[in-house]
Motif scaffolding. Structure first.
Motif, PDB file in Angstrom:
ATOM      1  N   SER A  42       0.824  -1.206   0.000  1.00 45.42           N
ATOM      2  CA  SER A  42       0.000   0.000   0.000  1.00 45.42           C
ATOM      3  C   SER A  42       0.862   1.260   0.000  1.00 45.42           C
ATOM      4  O   SER A  42       0.345   2.361  -0.086  1.00 45.42           O
ATOM      5  N   VAL A  43       2.178   1.082   0.076  1.00 42.90           N
ATOM      6  CA  VAL A  43       3.117   2.197   0.069  1.00 42.90           C
ATOM      7  C   VAL A  43       3.610   2.414  -1.363  1.00 42.90           C
ATOM      8  O   VAL A  43       3.965   1.446  -2.044  1.00 42.90           O
ATOM      9  N   PRO A  44       3.648   3.663  -1.847  1.00 46.25           N
ATOM     10  CA  PRO A  44       4.143   3.899  -3.215  1.00 46.25           C
ATOM     11  C   PRO A  44       5.607   3.496  -3.367  1.00 46.25           C
ATOM     12  O   PRO A  44       6.388   3.544  -2.416  1.00 46.25           O
ATOM     13  N   MET A  45       5.972   3.104  -4.579  1.00 46.57           N
ATOM     14  CA  MET A  45       7.369   2.772  -4.858  1.00 46.57           C
ATOM     15  C   MET A  45       8.219   4.029  -4.729  1.00 46.57           C
ATOM     16  O   MET A  45       7.761   5.140  -4.988  1.00 46.57           O
ATOM     17  N   SER A  46       9.461   3.818  -4.355  1.00 45.51           N
ATOM     18  CA  SER A  46      10.417   4.925  -4.281  1.00 45.51           C
ATOM     19  C   SER A  46      11.310   4.879  -5.519  1.00 45.51           C
ATOM     20  O   SER A  46      11.331   3.884  -6.251  1.00 45.51           O
TER      21      SER A  46
ATOM     22  N   ASP B 158      15.354   5.821  -6.671  1.00 45.30           N
ATOM     23  CA  ASP B 158      16.674   6.205  -6.182  1.00 45.30           C
ATOM     24  C   ASP B 158      17.545   6.861  -7.252  1.00 45.30           C
ATOM     25  O   ASP B 158      18.738   7.029  -7.058  1.00 45.30           O
ATOM     26  N   GLY B 159      16.956   7.220  -8.384  1.00 39.49           N
ATOM     27  CA  GLY B 159      17.719   7.809  -9.479  1.00 39.49           C
ATOM     28  C   GLY B 159      18.111   6.795 -10.535  1.00 39.49           C
ATOM     29  O   GLY B 159      18.488   7.156 -11.641  1.00 39.49           O
ATOM     30  N   LEU B 160      18.016   5.503 -10.203  1.00 37.11           N
ATOM     31  CA  LEU B 160      18.357   4.433 -11.143  1.00 37.11           C
ATOM     32  C   LEU B 160      17.215   3.453 -11.353  1.00 37.11           C
ATOM     33  O   LEU B 160      17.031   2.929 -12.441  1.00 37.11           O
ATOM     34  N   ARG B 161      16.475   3.172 -10.285  1.00 38.09           N
ATOM     35  CA  ARG B 161      15.416   2.158 -10.378  1.00 38.09           C
ATOM     36  C   ARG B 161      14.286   2.475  -9.420  1.00 38.09           C
ATOM     37  O   ARG B 161      14.479   3.149  -8.415  1.00 38.09           O
ATOM     38  N   LEU B 162      13.124   1.951  -9.785  1.00 37.68           N
ATOM     39  CA  LEU B 162      11.959   2.043  -8.920  1.00 37.68           C
ATOM     40  C   LEU B 162      12.014   0.879  -7.937  1.00 37.68           C
ATOM     41  O   LEU B 162      12.350  -0.240  -8.325  1.00 37.68           O
ATOM     42  N   LYS B 163      11.682   1.127  -6.664  1.00 36.51           N
ATOM     43  CA  LYS B 163      11.769   0.082  -5.645  1.00 36.51           C
ATOM     44  C   LYS B 163      10.472  -0.002  -4.854  1.00 36.51           C
ATOM     45  O   LYS B 163       9.956   0.993  -4.385  1.00 36.51           O
ATOM     46  N   CYS B 164       9.990  -1.252  -4.698  1.00 36.05           N
ATOM     47  CA  CYS B 164       8.817  -1.524  -3.875  1.00 36.05           C
ATOM     48  C   CYS B 164       9.323  -1.949  -2.492  1.00 36.05           C
ATOM     49  O   CYS B 164      10.009  -2.964  -2.368  1.00 36.05           O
ATOM     50  N   SER B 165       8.982  -1.188  -1.477  1.00 37.15           N
ATOM     51  CA  SER B 165       9.529  -1.461  -0.141  1.00 37.15           C
ATOM     52  C   SER B 165       8.924  -2.696   0.514  1.00 37.15           C
ATOM     53  O   SER B 165       9.522  -3.278   1.400  1.00 37.15           O
ATOM     54  N   CYS B 166       7.753  -3.123   0.091  1.00 34.49           N
ATOM     55  CA  CYS B 166       7.091  -4.263   0.744  1.00 34.49           C
ATOM     56  C   CYS B 166       7.721  -5.600   0.387  1.00 34.49           C
ATOM     57  O   CYS B 166       7.804  -6.488   1.230  1.00 34.49           O
ATOM     58  N   ASP B 167       8.140  -5.772  -0.860  1.00 28.58           N
ATOM     59  CA  ASP B 167       8.738  -7.053  -1.247  1.00 28.58           C
ATOM     60  C   ASP B 167      10.150  -6.903  -1.830  1.00 28.58           C
ATOM     61  O   ASP B 167      10.705  -7.854  -2.356  1.00 28.58           O
ATOM     62  N   GLU B 168      10.694  -5.694  -1.720  1.00 31.19           N
ATOM     63  CA  GLU B 168      12.055  -5.411  -2.189  1.00 31.19           C
ATOM     64  C   GLU B 168      12.234  -5.603  -3.699  1.00 31.19           C
ATOM     65  O   GLU B 168      13.344  -5.755  -4.181  1.00 31.19           O
ATOM     66  N   SER B 169      11.139  -5.615  -4.458  1.00 29.66           N
ATOM     67  CA  SER B 169      11.269  -5.749  -5.912  1.00 29.66           C
ATOM     68  C   SER B 169      11.744  -4.430  -6.503  1.00 29.66           C
ATOM     69  O   SER B 169      11.495  -3.354  -5.959  1.00 29.66           O
ATOM     70  N   GLU B 170      12.455  -4.526  -7.628  1.00 28.18           N
ATOM     71  CA  GLU B 170      13.018  -3.356  -8.300  1.00 28.18           C
ATOM     72  C   GLU B 170      12.672  -3.401  -9.779  1.00 28.18           C
ATOM     73  O   GLU B 170      12.563  -4.475 -10.367  1.00 28.18           O
TER      74      GLU B 170
END
Length: 136
Positions: A84-88, A90-102
Motif C-alpha cells: 500500500s506504500v508507493p514505490m520509491s 533512487d535515481g536508477l530504479r523504482l523500488k517496492c519497499s514491501c517485497d524489495e522488488s526493483e
C-alpha cells in the motif's frame, strides 16, 4: 482426414496469437493531462537523468528525463499489488519497499528474480514545446 483437420486447427491457433509484450499487469486507465515544464516544481526534470514526482495515476507518478530516450512516466503503485506504500525512486530504479522488488526506470522491466513478471505501469508521454501530455 483427422490429421489434416488437426493441422488446420493448429495453424489457425498459432496464427492468432498476439506477440505484443504486455506493458504491465495493471488494467487501470487515467484521464489524460498536461503539465508545463516551466513549472518551478519540475525543475529537476529539465536535466538529463533528472526526475520529478507528480500527483496522478494510482499512487503518484515518477517523471524521468531519459535524455536521448525522451521522457518516461511510471506509476508508483507496486506491480505485484502487495504493497500500500508507493514505490520509491533512487535515481536508477523504482523500488517496492514491501517485497524489495526493483524495476528499470527505462523500460519498467522487473530487475528482481522471482518477484513476479509484471512490469511497472508506464504511461505514454507526448511532448509539445514545453508541455508534456501524459496518457494511457
Amino acid at each position: 482426414m483427422k490429421k489434416y483437420l488437426f493441422l488446420f486447427v493448429l495453424i489457425i491457433m498459432v496464427s492468432c496469437t498476439d506477440n505484443t509484450r504486455l506493458n504491465s499487469c495493471f488494467q487501470n486507465s487515467i484521464s489524460s493531462f498536461t503539465i508545463d515544464l516551466n513549472n518551478p516544481e519540475l525543475i529537476g526534470l529539465l536535466t538529463p537523468t533528472g526526475y520529478s514526482e507528480i500527483n496522478g495515476g494510482m499512487q503518484g507518478i515518477i517523471l524521468y528525463n531519459g535524455a536521448t530516450l525522451g521522457f518516461k512516466a511510471f506509476d508508483r503503485k507496486c506491480p505485484n499489488f502487495d504493497c500500500s506504500v508507493p514505490m520509491s525512486f533512487d535515481g536508477l530504479r523504482l523500488k517496492c519497499s514491501c517485497d524489495e522488488s526493483e524495476y528499470s526506470i527505462l523500460t519498467g522491466q522487473p530487475l528482481s528474480e522471482g518477484k513476479g513478471n509484471c512490469f511497472a505501469r508506464e504511461y505514454t508521454i507526448s511532448e509539445n514545446g514545453s508541455s508534456l501530455r501524459i496518457s494511457d
